[in-house]
Design a protein around this motif. Structure first.
Motif, PDB file in Angstrom:
ATOM      1  N   LEU A 157       0.837  -1.206   0.000  1.00 33.18           N
ATOM      2  CA  LEU A 157       0.000   0.000   0.000  1.00 33.18           C
ATOM      3  C   LEU A 157       0.867   1.250   0.000  1.00 33.18           C
ATOM      4  CD1 LEU A 157      -2.660   1.600   0.361  1.00 33.18           C
ATOM      5  CD2 LEU A 157      -2.448   1.197   2.829  1.00 33.18           C
ATOM      6  N   LYS A 158       1.875   1.277   0.869  1.00 31.10           N
ATOM      7  CA  LYS A 158       2.719   2.470   0.960  1.00 31.10           C
ATOM      8  C   LYS A 158       3.489   2.702  -0.335  1.00 31.10           C
ATOM      9  CE  LYS A 158       5.953   4.930   3.935  1.00 31.10           C
ATOM     10  NZ  LYS A 158       6.783   4.900   5.159  1.00 31.10           N
ATOM     11  N   GLY A 159       4.027   1.647  -0.910  1.00 26.66           N
ATOM     12  CA  GLY A 159       4.763   1.798  -2.161  1.00 26.66           C
ATOM     13  C   GLY A 159       3.871   2.306  -3.285  1.00 26.66           C
ATOM     14  N   THR A 160       2.644   1.799  -3.337  1.00 29.11           N
ATOM     15  CA  THR A 160       1.701   2.244  -4.373  1.00 29.11           C
ATOM     16  C   THR A 160       1.358   3.712  -4.205  1.00 29.11           C
ATOM     17  OG1 THR A 160       0.754   0.014  -4.519  1.00 29.11           O
ATOM     18  CG2 THR A 160      -0.573   1.837  -5.378  1.00 29.11           C
ATOM     19  N   LEU A 161       1.066   4.116  -2.960  1.00 31.80           N
ATOM     20  CA  LEU A 161       0.667   5.499  -2.708  1.00 31.80           C
ATOM     21  C   LEU A 161       1.836   6.465  -2.879  1.00 31.80           C
ATOM     22  CD1 LEU A 161      -1.778   5.092   0.320  1.00 31.80           C
ATOM     23  CD2 LEU A 161      -2.310   5.372  -2.105  1.00 31.80           C
ATOM     24  N   GLU A 162       3.059   6.033  -2.584  1.00 33.55           N
ATOM     25  CA  GLU A 162       4.221   6.887  -2.814  1.00 33.55           C
ATOM     26  C   GLU A 162       4.384   7.183  -4.305  1.00 33.55           C
ATOM     27  OE1 GLU A 162       7.450   4.868  -0.894  1.00 33.55           O
ATOM     28  OE2 GLU A 162       7.364   6.192   0.864  1.00 33.55           O
ATOM     29  N   LEU A 163       4.208   6.165  -5.130  1.00 29.23           N
ATOM     30  CA  LEU A 163       4.277   6.383  -6.580  1.00 29.23           C
ATOM     31  C   LEU A 163       3.188   7.354  -7.033  1.00 29.23           C
ATOM     32  CD1 LEU A 163       4.945   2.744  -7.868  1.00 29.23           C
ATOM     33  CD2 LEU A 163       6.493   4.692  -8.044  1.00 29.23           C
ATOM     34  N   PHE A 164       1.991   7.168  -6.481  1.00 27.81           N
ATOM     35  CA  PHE A 164       0.875   8.049  -6.827  1.00 27.81           C
ATOM     36  C   PHE A 164       1.169   9.497  -6.436  1.00 27.81           C
ATOM     37  CE2 PHE A 164      -2.876  10.029  -4.685  1.00 27.81           C
ATOM     38  CZ  PHE A 164      -3.472  10.530  -5.824  1.00 27.81           C
ATOM     39  N   VAL A 165       1.627   9.721  -5.216  1.00 27.23           N
ATOM     40  CA  VAL A 165       1.877  11.077  -4.719  1.00 27.23           C
ATOM     41  C   VAL A 165       2.982  11.758  -5.517  1.00 27.23           C
ATOM     42  CG1 VAL A 165       2.821  12.372  -2.753  1.00 27.23           C
ATOM     43  CG2 VAL A 165       0.972  10.719  -2.405  1.00 27.23           C
ATOM     44  N   LYS A 166       4.041  11.038  -5.825  1.00 30.71           N
ATOM     45  CA  LYS A 166       5.151  11.643  -6.558  1.00 30.71           C
ATOM     46  C   LYS A 166       4.739  12.042  -7.974  1.00 30.71           C
ATOM     47  CE  LYS A 166       8.906   9.457  -3.965  1.00 30.71           C
ATOM     48  NZ  LYS A 166       9.394  10.726  -3.408  1.00 30.71           N
ATOM     49  N   ARG A 167       3.898  11.228  -8.602  1.00 34.06           N
ATOM     50  CA  ARG A 167       3.435  11.590  -9.948  1.00 34.06           C
ATOM     51  C   ARG A 167       2.398  12.702  -9.908  1.00 34.06           C
ATOM     52  NH1 ARG A 167       2.232   6.835 -14.166  1.00 34.06           N
ATOM     53  NH2 ARG A 167       1.505   8.722 -15.237  1.00 34.06           N
ATOM     54  N   MET A 168       1.621  12.752  -8.853  1.00 33.92           N
ATOM     55  CA  MET A 168       0.564  13.750  -8.762  1.00 33.92           C
ATOM     56  C   MET A 168       1.087  15.098  -8.268  1.00 33.92           C
ATOM     57  SD  MET A 168      -2.578  14.726  -9.103  1.00 33.92           S
ATOM     58  CE  MET A 168      -3.341  13.185  -9.563  1.00 33.92           C
ATOM     59  N   PHE A 169       1.967  15.074  -7.271  1.00 32.91           N
ATOM     60  CA  PHE A 169       2.393  16.316  -6.628  1.00 32.91           C
ATOM     61  C   PHE A 169       3.866  16.665  -6.820  1.00 32.91           C
ATOM     62  CE2 PHE A 169      -1.172  14.719  -4.017  1.00 32.91           C
ATOM     63  CZ  PHE A 169      -2.047  15.772  -4.172  1.00 32.91           C
ATOM     64  N   GLY A 170       4.661  15.732  -7.356  1.00 32.33           N
ATOM     65  CA  GLY A 170       6.070  16.026  -7.575  1.00 32.33           C
ATOM     66  C   GLY A 170       6.985  15.056  -6.853  1.00 32.33           C
TER      67      GLY A 170
END
Length: 339
Positions: free
Chosen positions: A225-238
């Protein structure tokens, strides 16, 4: 006057007829009971039997020829009269052309499209949810029984007993699990509207958007879950943005976490926007509760998974610096022009 002369005269008379009245006069003159053609048959009584057959055939052929010419001329004159009438009564109903203007992008849909693209790249499929749900899918199958306090927190809009406007896109978890129980592994996101009786202020609305995420398989853990959300946040917010987990509680996940992202204004140092914490909450998540897996037909001894729900407007407000959630629904073209 013999038969050939009668035919020649009929042809000339038809060509000369320029209107329906003249055409009717021709019909009476040539084809009526007392007309020229029927009167020819009266001569049969005066002929020898041997002559009658040949003469009768010629008269019938004449009648057929004149009737054919008459109908053709009649159709021609009717068409001519109709064309003249249409021309005299025609109206120009066309309008001047005008330039079509493209509507600006709406921040709600811009975020939905971008989040969908990110998770599609990670192998998630998009499922369309249902705005109208039963209590079972909205609550019971998500481990929220009738007497659970969470139901009061999500006091909502009921259409009738047992049927309501969904309070969360998490309801789609129950449908997805039920529909894919025989397939095992599952990765889906479900963007859509949710509805709750809520305050009307800059950060709350009676309707708001969520994107539900669900992944089920074997040995799925919080680290996935954390790895997935980290990828999401970095692509969405930088790339410089970080996330953190805080313990929380949701009936349909165990353990449950609140997920925060470093503040865009201070970069995690602490400011008025993040109330000095350096982080801003963006979504709730956790490991799928075993009861939810059982309701969906999965064996929690063999399968595990994670789920998350991210607020569409919240992400848009953080991404674009929007100060009031009500702006999303006011249809103000001045606001939308910024996107």
């Amino acid at each position: 006057m013999d038969i050939s002369e009668i035919e020649t005269g009929a042809v000339k008379a038809l060509r000369a007829a320029s209107g329906q009245q003249e055409l009717e006069a021709f019909r009476v003159s040539y084809l009526s009971k007392k007309g020229v053609v029927p009167s020819l048959l009266s001569k049969l009584r005066e002929m020898e039997p041997a002559e009658r057959a040949a003469y009768g055939a010629k008269v019938n052929a004449l009648r057929a020829k004149i009737e054919e010419l008459y109908e053709a001329r009649r159709a021609e004159l009717l068409k001519k009269a109709l064309d003249e009438k249409l021309k005299a009564e025609s109206l120009d109903l066309s309008l001047d052309g005008y330039e079509l203007k493209s509507a600006p992008g709406h921040p709600y849909h811009l975020i939905v499209d971008e989040v969908t693209e990110i998770f599609s790249d990670l192998g998630f499929k998009v499922m369309e949810g249902r705005d109208i749900e039963t209590e079972d899918y909205n609550f019971t199958y998500l481990n929220v029984p009738a007497d659970h306090p969470a139901r009061e927190m999500q006091d909502t809009f009921y259409l009738r007993q047992g049927l309501l406007l969904r309070t969360q896109t998490s309801a789609e978890q129950a449908h997805a699990l039920e529909e894919n129980a025989d397939k095992g592994e599952l990765r889906i996101i479900c963007p859509g509207k949710t509805y709750r009786r809520d305050d009307d202020d800059p950060t709350h609305s009676h309707q708001f958007g969520q994107i539900e995420g669900l992944m089920v398989g074997k040995d799925i853990s919080l680290s996935d879950l954390k790895g997935t959300l980290e990828l999401f946040v970095k692509r969405m917010f930088g790339e410089k943005r970080k996330i953190r987990f805080r313990s929380s509680y949701f009936p349909f996940t165990e353990p449950s976490v609140e997920v925060d992202v470093t503040c865009s204004k201070c970069g995690g140092k602490g400011c008025s926007m993040c109330k000095g914490t350096g982080y801003i909450e963006i979504l709730g998540a956790g490991e799928v509760h075993p009861s939810v897996l059982r309701y969906g037909g999965y064996d929690p001894e063999k399968y595990s998974g994670f789920a998350f729900g991210v607020g569409i407007e919240r992400v848009a407000m953080l991404r674009y610096g929007i100060d009031d959630i009500r702006r999303f629904y006011q249809n103000d073209i001045r606001f939308l022009k910024g996107f």
